[in-house]
Design a protein around this motif. Structure first.
Motif, PDB file in Angstrom:
ATOM      1  N   VAL A  61       0.842  -1.205   0.000  1.00 37.10           N
ATOM      2  CA  VAL A  61       0.000   0.000   0.000  1.00 37.10           C
ATOM      3  C   VAL A  61       0.876   1.252   0.000  1.00 37.10           C
ATOM      4  O   VAL A  61       2.042   1.214   0.399  1.00 37.10           O
ATOM      5  N   HIS A  62       0.275   2.359  -0.471  1.00 40.72           N
ATOM      6  CA  HIS A  62       0.934   3.655  -0.351  1.00 40.72           C
ATOM      7  C   HIS A  62       0.779   4.126   1.095  1.00 40.72           C
ATOM      8  O   HIS A  62      -0.342   4.341   1.565  1.00 40.72           O
ATOM      9  N   GLU A  63       1.888   4.270   1.788  1.00 44.52           N
ATOM     10  CA  GLU A  63       1.825   4.632   3.207  1.00 44.52           C
ATOM     11  C   GLU A  63       1.825   6.153   3.379  1.00 44.52           C
ATOM     12  O   GLU A  63       2.734   6.846   2.892  1.00 44.52           O
ATOM     13  N   PRO A  64       0.816   6.693   4.060  1.00 42.18           N
ATOM     14  CA  PRO A  64       0.733   8.146   4.268  1.00 42.18           C
ATOM     15  C   PRO A  64       1.979   8.735   4.920  1.00 42.18           C
ATOM     16  O   PRO A  64       2.415   9.829   4.571  1.00 42.18           O
ATOM     17  N   MET A  65       2.576   8.010   5.886  1.00 43.37           N
ATOM     18  CA  MET A  65       3.746   8.540   6.579  1.00 43.37           C
ATOM     19  C   MET A  65       4.917   8.749   5.621  1.00 43.37           C
ATOM     20  O   MET A  65       5.627   9.767   5.696  1.00 43.37           O
ATOM     21  N   ILE A  66       5.100   7.815   4.702  1.00 48.77           N
ATOM     22  CA  ILE A  66       6.202   7.947   3.751  1.00 48.77           C
ATOM     23  C   ILE A  66       5.992   9.170   2.868  1.00 48.77           C
ATOM     24  O   ILE A  66       6.911   9.951   2.627  1.00 48.77           O
ATOM     25  N   ASP A  67       4.766   9.352   2.386  1.00 51.16           N
ATOM     26  CA  ASP A  67       4.468  10.529   1.566  1.00 51.16           C
ATOM     27  C   ASP A  67       4.701  11.820   2.348  1.00 51.16           C
ATOM     28  O   ASP A  67       5.294  12.775   1.834  1.00 51.16           O
ATOM     29  N   LEU A  68       4.227  11.840   3.596  1.00 52.54           N
ATOM     30  CA  LEU A  68       4.355  13.054   4.406  1.00 52.54           C
ATOM     31  C   LEU A  68       5.814  13.411   4.658  1.00 52.54           C
ATOM     32  O   LEU A  68       6.219  14.568   4.504  1.00 52.54           O
ATOM     33  N   VAL A  69       6.603  12.435   5.060  1.00 56.82           N
ATOM     34  CA  VAL A  69       8.021  12.687   5.345  1.00 56.82           C
ATOM     35  C   VAL A  69       8.745  13.158   4.090  1.00 56.82           C
ATOM     36  O   VAL A  69       9.600  14.063   4.151  1.00 56.82           O
ATOM     37  N   LYS A  70       8.384  12.580   2.954  1.00 61.67           N
ATOM     38  CA  LYS A  70       9.009  12.997   1.697  1.00 61.67           C
ATOM     39  C   LYS A  70       8.696  14.464   1.410  1.00 61.67           C
ATOM     40  O   LYS A  70       9.587  15.249   1.062  1.00 61.67           O
ATOM     41  N   MET A 128       7.721  16.851   3.573  1.00 60.95           N
ATOM     42  CA  MET A 128       8.294  17.739   4.584  1.00 60.95           C
ATOM     43  C   MET A 128       9.798  17.890   4.416  1.00 60.95           C
ATOM     44  O   MET A 128      10.368  18.919   4.783  1.00 60.95           O
ATOM     45  N   SER A 129      10.437  16.884   3.843  1.00 61.59           N
ATOM     46  CA  SER A 129      11.887  16.982   3.631  1.00 61.59           C
ATOM     47  C   SER A 129      12.250  17.984   2.549  1.00 61.59           C
ATOM     48  O   SER A 129      13.416  18.354   2.407  1.00 61.59           O
ATOM     49  N   THR A 130      11.252  18.445   1.782  1.00 57.24           N
ATOM     50  CA  THR A 130      11.520  19.419   0.717  1.00 57.24           C
ATOM     51  C   THR A 130      11.235  20.854   1.144  1.00 57.24           C
ATOM     52  O   THR A 130      11.332  21.770   0.340  1.00 57.24           O
ATOM     53  N   LEU A 131      10.880  21.057   2.407  1.00 50.35           N
ATOM     54  CA  LEU A 131      10.523  22.398   2.880  1.00 50.35           C
ATOM     55  C   LEU A 131      11.740  23.211   3.314  1.00 50.35           C
ATOM     56  O   LEU A 131      11.827  24.411   3.082  1.00 50.35           O
ATOM     57  N   VAL A 132      12.685  22.555   3.966  1.00 50.29           N
ATOM     58  CA  VAL A 132      13.846  23.238   4.535  1.00 50.29           C
ATOM     59  C   VAL A 132      15.002  22.246   4.608  1.00 50.29           C
ATOM     60  O   VAL A 132      14.783  21.046   4.785  1.00 50.29           O
ATOM     61  N   LEU A 165      11.877  28.441   8.855  1.00 51.87           N
ATOM     62  CA  LEU A 165      10.857  27.387   8.794  1.00 51.87           C
ATOM     63  C   LEU A 165      11.234  26.292   9.776  1.00 51.87           C
ATOM     64  O   LEU A 165      12.354  25.784   9.760  1.00 51.87           O
ATOM     65  N   THR A 166      10.278  25.927  10.632  1.00 53.31           N
ATOM     66  CA  THR A 166      10.512  24.913  11.657  1.00 53.31           C
ATOM     67  C   THR A 166       9.504  23.779  11.519  1.00 53.31           C
ATOM     68  O   THR A 166       8.304  24.013  11.376  1.00 53.31           O
ATOM     69  N   LEU A 167      10.002  22.554  11.552  1.00 52.82           N
ATOM     70  CA  LEU A 167       9.143  21.369  11.577  1.00 52.82           C
ATOM     71  C   LEU A 167       8.857  21.030  13.041  1.00 52.82           C
ATOM     72  O   LEU A 167       9.777  20.788  13.817  1.00 52.82           O
ATOM     73  N   HIS A 168       7.573  20.999  13.419  1.00 51.95           N
ATOM     74  CA  HIS A 168       7.224  20.863  14.837  1.00 51.95           C
ATOM     75  C   HIS A 168       6.863  19.446  15.259  1.00 51.95           C
ATOM     76  O   HIS A 168       7.072  19.073  16.414  1.00 51.95           O
ATOM     77  N   GLY A 169       6.301  18.668  14.348  1.00 50.42           N
ATOM     78  CA  GLY A 169       5.929  17.321  14.751  1.00 50.42           C
ATOM     79  C   GLY A 169       4.940  16.692  13.791  1.00 50.42           C
ATOM     80  O   GLY A 169       4.520  17.306  12.807  1.00 50.42           O
ATOM     81  N   GLY A 171       1.443  16.527   9.465  1.00 52.66           N
ATOM     82  CA  GLY A 171       2.705  17.188   9.764  1.00 52.66           C
ATOM     83  C   GLY A 171       2.461  18.647  10.091  1.00 52.66           C
ATOM     84  O   GLY A 171       1.671  19.331   9.421  1.00 52.66           O
ATOM     85  N   LYS A 172       3.123  19.128  11.114  1.00 56.23           N
ATOM     86  CA  LYS A 172       2.925  20.512  11.565  1.00 56.23           C
ATOM     87  C   LYS A 172       4.230  21.292  11.430  1.00 56.23           C
ATOM     88  O   LYS A 172       5.272  20.850  11.895  1.00 56.23           O
ATOM     89  N   PHE A 173       4.123  22.449  10.798  1.00 53.05           N
ATOM     90  CA  PHE A 173       5.302  23.295  10.621  1.00 53.05           C
ATOM     91  C   PHE A 173       4.859  24.746  10.545  1.00 53.05           C
ATOM     92  O   PHE A 173       3.687  25.062  10.310  1.00 53.05           O
ATOM     93  N   SER A 174       5.802  25.636  10.770  1.00 50.02           N
ATOM     94  CA  SER A 174       5.481  27.064  10.721  1.00 50.02           C
ATOM     95  C   SER A 174       6.619  27.828  10.067  1.00 50.02           C
ATOM     96  O   SER A 174       7.761  27.363  10.028  1.00 50.02           O
ATOM     97  N   ILE A 175       6.272  29.001   9.567  1.00 48.74           N
ATOM     98  CA  ILE A 175       7.269  29.916   9.025  1.00 48.74           C
ATOM     99  C   ILE A 175       7.171  31.216   9.803  1.00 48.74           C
ATOM    100  O   ILE A 175       6.088  31.805   9.910  1.00 48.74           O
ATOM    101  N   ARG A 176       8.280  31.637  10.383  1.00 52.70           N
ATOM    102  CA  ARG A 176       8.338  32.948  11.024  1.00 52.70           C
ATOM    103  C   ARG A 176       8.568  33.988   9.925  1.00 52.70           C
ATOM    104  O   ARG A 176       9.561  33.923   9.194  1.00 52.70           O
TER     105      ARG A 176
END
Length: 393
Positions: A115-124, A126-130, A194-198, A218-223
């Motif tokens: 199956v396509h795992e949501p966690m794998i997609d999410l981590v991929k 989020m790794s392109t944000l910062v 940009l911070t990845l929070h959890g 996934g939770k993140f913010s930009i100051r």
């Protein structure tokens, strides 16, 4: 020391205004300005309704309509040795990136690899944000950052800030831009981060768990910094995560939401009368020209106040080691007593500048003749009195 919740943030400084008024009364001195108070006690629970009150009361016919300027006695010194005047705050845009797929959590032994795992997609995604050096990778986010002017660059010169103390405070082995002090401060104050929070929905407890989460967030913010519009930044983020998700070829679903509308950055003008009065008050009380600083945090109501057309100055009283919000929050007696003097001097200087009709040269653009007189501590000075002894000169 005065210890207790709110000692430095912000009961102590709030009481300082009342003691300053009392000083004028006890000395039978005419009060220099018409001082209007706006007091609210819900900052830690969202200050619900405060923006509406500001808009209403600063409008024509409102209680605060005659106010020419605004002073917020909040925040703290950059260090422990030198006072400061704060002219900027970063804003914030907070995001929740949701990826969902299976109708329920699955066992990785039975379904892993099929199956396509949501966690794998999410981590991929989020790794392109910062990247690991703090560089924001989302196209367009850095394009709206205000250019660094010669005047602003001078404000960073001689700022009393220790990278070693900053490193100890966060418990880090190394800072991103160490040993460059100015560059480090700029990345805390005037550049976005940009911070990845959890990740909500992921396994976070002790022990081993072999679940495939059906949905993760996934939770993140930009100051944000001046010139950056939270809604436009959100559009850039949405376009980026959508483009990345489409390249994955996943059958999962993705949704990006924001926590409210976000808050733009606040920026004052260190050359206007309000800031000059604040700087002159610090020189009067501490015998040293204060640093003009920004903060990486956010106080959204300052923007609402600024939108009324008034200058807003942030006027720290306490030091950065006061432990805001902590179990042992305190304010040093010296800072508390000097803070009362500081607020009284600020009102006097503001009135003097108003009556003269002149705005003198900005303190930040001329040399500091008394920079070497940073006070370190005889008993008289630590009790809150000015002193010219050898220990304090």
């Amino acid at each position: 020391r005065l210890c207790g919740r709110g000692a430095t943030d912000d009961k102590g400084p709030a009481l300082g205004w009342l003691f300053a008024i009392e000083a004028f009364q006890q000395l039978n001195l005419p009060f220099p300005v018409n001082l209007l108070f706006l007091v609210e006690c819900m900052e830690e629970s969202g200050s619900v309704g405060l923006d509406a009150v500001v808009v209403k009361e600063f409008a024509e016919g409102g209680y605060l309509a005659d106010a020419e300027a605004i002073c917020v006695a909040d925040n703290n010194w950059l260090g422990v040795r030198k006072p400061c005047v704060q002219y900027g705050l970063r804003g914030i845009a907070y995001f929740m990136l949701e990826v969902s797929g299976p109708s329920k959590d699955l066992h990785s032994g039975r379904f892993g690899g099929s199956v396509h795992e949501p966690m794998i997609d999410l981590v991929k995604i989020m790794s392109t944000l910062v990247d690991s050096k703090g560089t924001i990778l989302i196209p367009g986010v850095m394009d709206s950052v205000a250019p660094l002017t010669d005047f602003e660059k001078k404000l960073y010169e001689g700022v009393d800030f220790s990278l070693e103390s900053h490193k100890r405070a966060c418990g880090a082995k190394r800072l991103l831009y160490e040993p460059d002090l100015e560059k480090s401060l700029m990345h805390i104050w005037r550049y976005p981060s940009l911070t990845l929070h959890g990740i909500e929905g992921a396994h976070a407890g002790p022990g081993a768990k072999t679940v495939i989460p059906a949905k993760v967030i996934g939770k993140f913010s930009i100051r944000l910094v001046p010139n950056q519009d939270p809604s436009k930044i959100a559009d850039l983020v949405r376009a980026h995560v959508t483009q990345v998700f489409e390249t994955l070829g996943s059958c999962n679903s993705m949704k990006l939401t924001t926590d409210g509308e976000g808050a733009p950055a606040f920026g004052g003008n260190p050359q206007d009368r309000n800031y000059i009065a604040a700087a002159k008050a610090n020189e009067c009380v501490y015998g040293v020209q204060p640093d003009f600083v920004r903060s990486g945090g956010s106080i959204p109501v300052t923007l609402t106040m600024q939108d009324t057309g008034r200058s807003v100055v942030l006027f720290p009283v306490g030091r950065n080691d006061d432990g805001h919000h902590g179990q042992n929050e305190k304010i040093d007696l010296n800072n508390f007593i000097s803070g009362i003097k500081l607020l009284a001097a600020y009102l006097t200087e503001f009135a003097s500048l108003a009556s003269s009709g002149e705005v003198p040269e900005s303190p930040a653009s001329k040399p500091d003749p008394v920079a070497k007189r940073r006070r370190t501590g005889c008993a008289r000075f630590m009790a809150g009195f000015t002193c010219e002894c050898g220990d304090c000169a």
